[in-house]
Design a protein around this motif. Structure first.
Motif, PDB file in Angstrom:
ATOM      1  N   UNK A   1     -12.600  -6.854 -24.490  1.00 22.27           N
ATOM      2  CA  UNK A   1     -11.863  -6.380 -23.325  1.00 22.27           C
ATOM      3  C   UNK A   1     -12.089  -4.875 -23.127  1.00 22.27           C
ATOM      4  N   UNK A   2     -12.060  -4.402 -21.860  1.00 21.85           N
ATOM      5  CA  UNK A   2     -12.351  -2.989 -21.586  1.00 21.85           C
ATOM      6  C   UNK A   2     -11.430  -2.035 -22.335  1.00 21.85           C
ATOM      7  N   UNK A   3     -12.038  -1.015 -22.932  1.00 17.38           N
ATOM      8  CA  UNK A   3     -11.303   0.037 -23.628  1.00 17.38           C
ATOM      9  C   UNK A   3     -10.624   0.941 -22.605  1.00 17.38           C
ATOM     10  N   UNK A   4      -9.446   1.420 -22.939  1.00 16.52           N
ATOM     11  CA  UNK A   4      -8.753   2.394 -22.090  1.00 16.52           C
ATOM     12  C   UNK A   4      -9.657   3.612 -21.920  1.00 16.52           C
ATOM     13  N   UNK A   5     -10.036   3.956 -20.678  1.00 13.01           N
ATOM     14  CA  UNK A   5     -10.933   5.106 -20.478  1.00 13.01           C
ATOM     15  C   UNK A   5     -10.307   6.429 -20.911  1.00 13.01           C
ATOM     16  N   UNK A   6      -8.976   6.429 -21.084  1.00  9.36           N
ATOM     17  CA  UNK A   6      -8.280   7.634 -21.535  1.00  9.36           C
ATOM     18  C   UNK A   6      -7.860   7.529 -22.997  1.00  9.36           C
ATOM     19  N   UNK A   7      -8.585   6.716 -23.768  1.00  2.00           N
ATOM     20  CA  UNK A   7      -8.214   6.498 -25.171  1.00  2.00           C
ATOM     21  C   UNK A   7      -8.163   7.810 -25.950  1.00  2.00           C
ATOM     22  N   UNK A   8      -9.043   8.736 -25.605  1.00  3.50           N
ATOM     23  CA  UNK A   8      -9.063  10.019 -26.307  1.00  3.50           C
ATOM     24  C   UNK A   8      -8.047  10.999 -25.736  1.00  3.50           C
ATOM     25  N   UNK A   9      -7.482  10.653 -24.586  1.00  2.00           N
ATOM     26  CA  UNK A   9      -6.443  11.493 -23.959  1.00  2.00           C
ATOM     27  C   UNK A   9      -5.257  10.606 -23.588  1.00  2.00           C
ATOM     28  N   UNK A  10      -4.569  10.049 -24.588  1.00  2.06           N
ATOM     29  CA  UNK A  10      -3.490   9.082 -24.315  1.00  2.06           C
ATOM     30  C   UNK A  10      -2.380   9.635 -23.435  1.00  2.06           C
ATOM     31  N   UNK A  11      -2.251  10.957 -23.418  1.00  3.49           N
ATOM     32  CA  UNK A  11      -1.194  11.549 -22.592  1.00  3.49           C
ATOM     33  C   UNK A  11      -1.444  11.307 -21.098  1.00  3.49           C
ATOM     34  N   UNK A  12      -2.717  11.153 -20.729  1.00  2.00           N
ATOM     35  CA  UNK A  12      -3.034  10.894 -19.321  1.00  2.00           C
ATOM     36  C   UNK A  12      -2.548   9.502 -18.921  1.00  2.00           C
ATOM     37  N   UNK A  13      -2.859   8.514 -19.765  1.00  4.13           N
ATOM     38  CA  UNK A  13      -2.387   7.155 -19.494  1.00  4.13           C
ATOM     39  C   UNK A  13      -0.867   7.107 -19.480  1.00  4.13           C
ATOM     40  N   UNK A  14      -0.246   7.802 -20.414  1.00  7.85           N
ATOM     41  CA  UNK A  14       1.217   7.805 -20.491  1.00  7.85           C
ATOM     42  C   UNK A  14       1.822   8.400 -19.221  1.00  7.85           C
ATOM     43  N   UNK A  15       1.223   9.478 -18.744  1.00  7.73           N
ATOM     44  CA  UNK A  15       1.739  10.131 -17.529  1.00  7.73           C
ATOM     45  C   UNK A  15       1.566   9.229 -16.313  1.00  7.73           C
ATOM     46  N   UNK A  16       0.408   8.557 -16.207  1.00 10.00           N
ATOM     47  CA  UNK A  16       0.170   7.661 -15.085  1.00 10.00           C
ATOM     48  C   UNK A  16       1.164   6.505 -15.097  1.00 10.00           C
ATOM     49  N   UNK A  17       1.377   5.913 -16.267  1.00 11.50           N
ATOM     50  CA  UNK A  17       2.328   4.800 -16.369  1.00 11.50           C
ATOM     51  C   UNK A  17       3.742   5.246 -16.008  1.00 11.50           C
ATOM     52  N   UNK A  18       4.103   6.421 -16.455  1.00 14.30           N
ATOM     53  CA  UNK A  18       5.454   6.934 -16.176  1.00 14.30           C
ATOM     54  C   UNK A  18       5.638   7.122 -14.671  1.00 14.30           C
ATOM     55  N   UNK A  19       4.628   7.641 -14.001  1.00 14.07           N
ATOM     56  CA  UNK A  19       4.738   7.885 -12.562  1.00 14.07           C
ATOM     57  C   UNK A  19       4.725   6.583 -11.761  1.00 14.07           C
ATOM     58  N   UNK A  20       3.891   5.642 -12.177  1.00 15.60           N
ATOM     59  CA  UNK A  20       3.726   4.420 -11.393  1.00 15.60           C
ATOM     60  C   UNK A  20       4.754   3.347 -11.719  1.00 15.60           C
ATOM     61  N   UNK A  21       5.341   3.414 -12.904  1.00 12.37           N
ATOM     62  CA  UNK A  21       6.369   2.431 -13.269  1.00 12.37           C
ATOM     63  C   UNK A  21       7.775   2.960 -13.042  1.00 12.37           C
TER      64      UNK A  21
END
Length: 301
Positions: free
Chosen positions: A280-300
């Motif tokens: 399955x596709x790797x999170x493109x922000x795996x090395x910058x988890x804070x980016x994914x966390x910020x996106x999820x926080x804003x969109x959820x």
């Protein structure tokens, strides 16, 4: 400095700003004839005046690359003035973000029309005349340079329409390269895959045709994607002028893939490994988890 029919000619779409203007500036410094096309008339007038002031020959034409007839007119005008060009930069591009199911059909029509069909029309208009010149002139060398993006190698979230368009450009250009190899040793192709560089693409909506503008305002995800892209492109350390130097060097030396940020190829390798391992596709922000966390926080949230 002056140039003419005996000089090398380069054609540039999206020539009034960003990479396109830097290609024109660098070409002018080499004494090339410069054909400049852009959809923004005022910016084109200013840019072409700047390049003409260097003493080279300039042909400037307003062109919406999503319109086949306008690209054909550009090609005919180029051939009449300078003959078949040596280099063609299919460079015009626009961007649109947000969650992919929230993109409207107008978003798709606009982005695909410019980013994909604009390249298709450029390839169709210029390749035959370049091949004809190659047959007639043994010393002639031509190259078609298509501007894609690292988004053509990766699939970051909230960039779906743009990702699709740039993957198409990479595929188109790889195929063009292989097809040209079958018929000529004198004409080739290269693909430009820049990462985040300040070029003005984050404000490309300024040139969006009225008939392709959305009736309703942007969604939350589109606002988030716009802010994220604007921040990324303005914080980059590689400039459009630096990128132009890399591109000219690549074309001079016959390199196909042109990357502004080679370190980003680690993410490309991970994507390829995911595919070959049927993972399955790797999170493109795996090395910058804070980016994914910020996106999820804003969109959820």
């Amino acid at each position: 400095m002056s140039a003419g029919k005996g000089s090398k000619t380069i054609v540039i779409t999206g020539a009034a700003s960003g990479f396109g203007l830097e290609f024109a500036r660098l070409g002018a410094s080499r004494g090339y004839n410069i054909v400049m096309a852009d959809v923004e008339q005022g910016a084109l007038d200013a840019a072409s005046a700047e390049i003409a002031a260097t003493g080279v020959q300039v042909l400037a034409q307003r062109v919406d690359v999503s319109k086949h007839d306008q690209v054909e007119v550009l090609a005919a005008a180029t051939k009449a003035r300078f003959g078949a060009p040596h280099w063609v930069f299919n460079n015009a591009g626009v961007g649109s973000g947000g969650l992919i199911w929230e993109n409207t059909l107008k978003d798709w029509d606009w982005v695909m029309g410019v980013n994909v069909m604009g390249v298709v029309y450029g390839v169709k208009a210029f390749t035959p005349m370049m091949l004809a010149r190659a047959k007639a002139e043994p010393d002639y060398r031509g190259c078609i340079i298509n501007t894609a993006s690292m988004a053509g190698m990766l699939n970051a979230p909230t960039m779906g329409v743009y990702n699709v368009s740039k993957h198409a450009v990479v595929s188109l250009t790889e195929t063009l390269y292989q097809d040209l190899k079958l018929v000529s040793d004198q004409v080739t192709a290269s693909v430009l895959c820049p990462y985040f560089i300040a070029t003005g693409i984050a404000q490309s909506h300024r040139n969006r045709p009225a008939e392709l503008k959305n009736d309703e305002g942007p969604t939350l995800s589109q606002l988030v994607a716009q802010a994220q892209t604007s921040k990324a492109v303005t914080s980059g350390k590689v400039t459009a002028a630096m990128m132009a130097e890399m591109v000219f060097d690549a074309v001079d030396t016959g390199r196909f893939y042109i990357f502004s940020h080679p370190h980003a190829l680690g993410n490309v390798a991970t994507r390829m490994s995911d595919i070959t391992a049927v993972r399955n596709p790797t999170d493109p922000f795996a090395e910058r988890p804070e980016i994914s966390a910020a996106l999820k926080a804003k969109l959820r949230g």
